[in-house]
Design an enzyme around this catalytic site. Structure first.
Site, PDB file in Angstrom:
ATOM      1  N   GLY A  35      58.729 -10.251  90.907  1.00  0.00           N
ATOM      2  CA  GLY A  35      59.630 -11.481  91.149  1.00  0.00           C
ATOM      3  C   GLY A  35      59.421 -12.277  92.689  1.00  0.00           C
ATOM      4  O   GLY A  35      60.426 -12.210  93.385  1.00  0.00           O
ATOM      5  N   HIS A  56      58.060   1.429  86.392  1.00  0.00           N
ATOM      6  CA  HIS A  56      57.714   0.256  86.435  1.00  0.00           C
ATOM      7  C   HIS A  56      57.725   0.242  88.577  1.00  0.00           C
ATOM      8  O   HIS A  56      57.795   1.481  88.916  1.00  0.00           O
ATOM      9  CB  HIS A  56      58.666  -0.253  86.154  1.00  0.00           C
ATOM     10  N   GLU A  85      50.841  -5.052  86.583  1.00  0.00           N
ATOM     11  CA  GLU A  85      51.795  -5.902  87.136  1.00  0.00           C
ATOM     12  C   GLU A  85      51.573  -5.475  88.908  1.00  0.00           C
ATOM     13  O   GLU A  85      51.857  -4.527  89.223  1.00  0.00           O
ATOM     14  CB  GLU A  85      53.208  -5.238  87.019  1.00  0.00           C
ATOM     15  N   GLU A 119      59.055  -0.659  90.811  1.00  0.00           N
ATOM     16  CA  GLU A 119      60.226  -1.069  91.096  1.00  0.00           C
ATOM     17  C   GLU A 119      60.978   0.782  91.244  1.00  0.00           C
ATOM     18  O   GLU A 119      61.553   0.992  92.198  1.00  0.00           O
ATOM     19  CB  GLU A 119      61.567  -1.944  90.676  1.00  0.00           C
ATOM     20  N   LYS A 147      65.706  -5.618  84.229  1.00  0.00           N
ATOM     21  CA  LYS A 147      66.861  -5.121  85.271  1.00  0.00           C
ATOM     22  C   LYS A 147      67.581  -4.743  85.353  1.00  0.00           C
ATOM     23  O   LYS A 147      68.574  -4.239  84.073  1.00  0.00           O
ATOM     24  CB  LYS A 147      66.033  -5.941  86.929  1.00  0.00           C
ATOM     25  N   ASN A 163      61.761  -7.569  80.406  1.00  0.00           N
ATOM     26  CA  ASN A 163      62.867  -6.512  81.201  1.00  0.00           C
ATOM     27  C   ASN A 163      63.843  -6.691  81.908  1.00  0.00           C
ATOM     28  O   ASN A 163      63.629  -7.917  83.615  1.00  0.00           O
ATOM     29  CB  ASN A 163      61.821  -5.696  82.393  1.00  0.00           C
ATOM     30  N   SER A 169      55.674 -12.437  87.609  1.00  0.00           N
ATOM     31  CA  SER A 169      56.130 -13.967  87.479  1.00  0.00           C
ATOM     32  C   SER A 169      55.280 -15.085  86.241  1.00  0.00           C
ATOM     33  O   SER A 169      55.107 -15.930  86.688  1.00  0.00           O
ATOM     34  CB  SER A 169      55.776 -14.670  88.892  1.00  0.00           C
TER      35      SER A 169
HETATM   36  P1  PGA Z   1      59.442 -11.036  86.865  1.00  0.00           P
HETATM   37  O1  PGA Z   1      59.192  -9.103  86.962  1.00  0.00           O
HETATM   38  O2  PGA Z   1      58.391 -11.759  85.892  1.00  0.00           O
HETATM   39  O3  PGA Z   1      60.870 -11.264  87.464  1.00  0.00           O
HETATM   40  O4  PGA Z   1      57.909 -11.185  88.632  1.00  0.00           O
HETATM   41  C1  PGA Z   1      57.964  -8.719  86.699  1.00  0.00           C
HETATM   42  C2  PGA Z   1      58.387  -7.183  85.990  1.00  0.00           C
HETATM   43  O5  PGA Z   1      58.815  -6.921  86.657  1.00  0.00           O
HETATM   44  O6  PGA Z   1      58.506  -6.722  85.151  1.00  0.00           O
END
Ligand code: PGA
Length: 251
Positions: A174, A96, A168, A98, A11, A9, A213
């Site tokens: 993140g 997601h 998630e 976010e 982003k 992803n 992560s």
């Molecule tokens: P990350 O993000 O691997 O940077 O923690 C995962 C995601 O948001 O799908």
């Protein structure tokens, strides 16, 4: 046997050049022994360029980071499933965290987007996950259930056929703070058992990815768990060598 999925992803990241380098880097590092289904989800504006770079290569599939519940009309800033399909996009990330927290998509919005993706024949990657506060107050299963039920109650368990779920935990996204293999497995198993109560066949077949992560160092342990069928990768999917390590961890 469920195939492992390693989905990047990206982003809101990437320039014309960085996207080209990243795609070529991943492409060059893949070989016939790799078992995972590899997906990348770039920013929409880069999709045309990426699909062109992948026109002679079937080892990487393209996903969208979201899709609108409507096919066309007055929905400024949105992207429809029909449009994605026209450009050979195959997967769509839906719900997601976010999108839920920053763009205020609620469970019902997410369910409607999920349904539109299904109806168009694309494969949704439905994201669910609890915040740290929810985990610490023992609400993890309640939250995951609520997020899944938003889809199941409205569209039936059959809508999960040919779908992917991504667990998630928001506190792991993140932050560099990964759920341990045991913590993730516990929730993945909860999700699979919940679906099994409604439909055993779908429960056995559905791929449940872990996200939060994931990196080249922890992927193997996570992917080794019974109910973890791969990962949804943010930060580590922006570096070809790190993303390739995660792909190789599925072998
Ligand atoms: P990350 O993000 O691997 O940077 O923690 C995962 C995601 O948001 O799908």
């Amino acid at each position: 046997m469920r195939q492992t999925i390693v989905a990047g992803n990206w982003k809101l990241n990437g320039t014309r050049d960085s996207v080209k380098n990243l795609i070529n880097g991943i492409k060059n590092g893949l070989d016939n022994n790799d078992k995972a289904c590899v997906i990348i989800s770039p920013v929409a504006i880069h999709m045309g360029l990426i699909l062109k770079l992948l026109s002679d290569f079937s080892g990487i599939k393209v996903g969208s980071q979201n899709a609108c519940a409507n096919d066309s009309g007055a929905y400024t800033g949105e992207l429809s499933c029909a449009m994605l399909q026209e450009y050979n996009v195959e997967y769509v990330i839906v719900g997601h965290s976010e999108r839920r927290s920053l763009f205020k998509e609620n469970d019902d919005d997410v369910a409607n987007r999920f349904k539109a993706v299904k109806d168009s024949g694309l494969i949704p990657i439905l994201c669910v996950g609890e915040t740290l506060e929810e985990r610490e107050s023992d609400q993890t299963e309640v939250i995951i259930s609520r997020q899944l039920d938003a889809v199941i109650d409205k569209f039936g368990v059959d809508s999960l056929q040919n779908s992917v779920i991504a667990y998630e935990p928001v506190w792991a996204i993140g932050t560099g703070k990964t759920a341990t293999g045991e913590q993730a497995q516990e929730v993945h198993n909860f999700i699979r058992q919940k679906i099994a109560k409604l439909n055993q066949v779908i429960s056995d077949k559905i791929q449940i990815l872990y996200g939060g992560s994931v990196n080249g160092g922890n992927a193997k342990e996570l992917f080794g768990k019974n109910d973890i069928d791969g990962g949804l990768i943010g930060g580590a999917s922006l570096k070809a060598d790190e993303f390739l390590k995660i792909i190789k961890a599925a072998n």
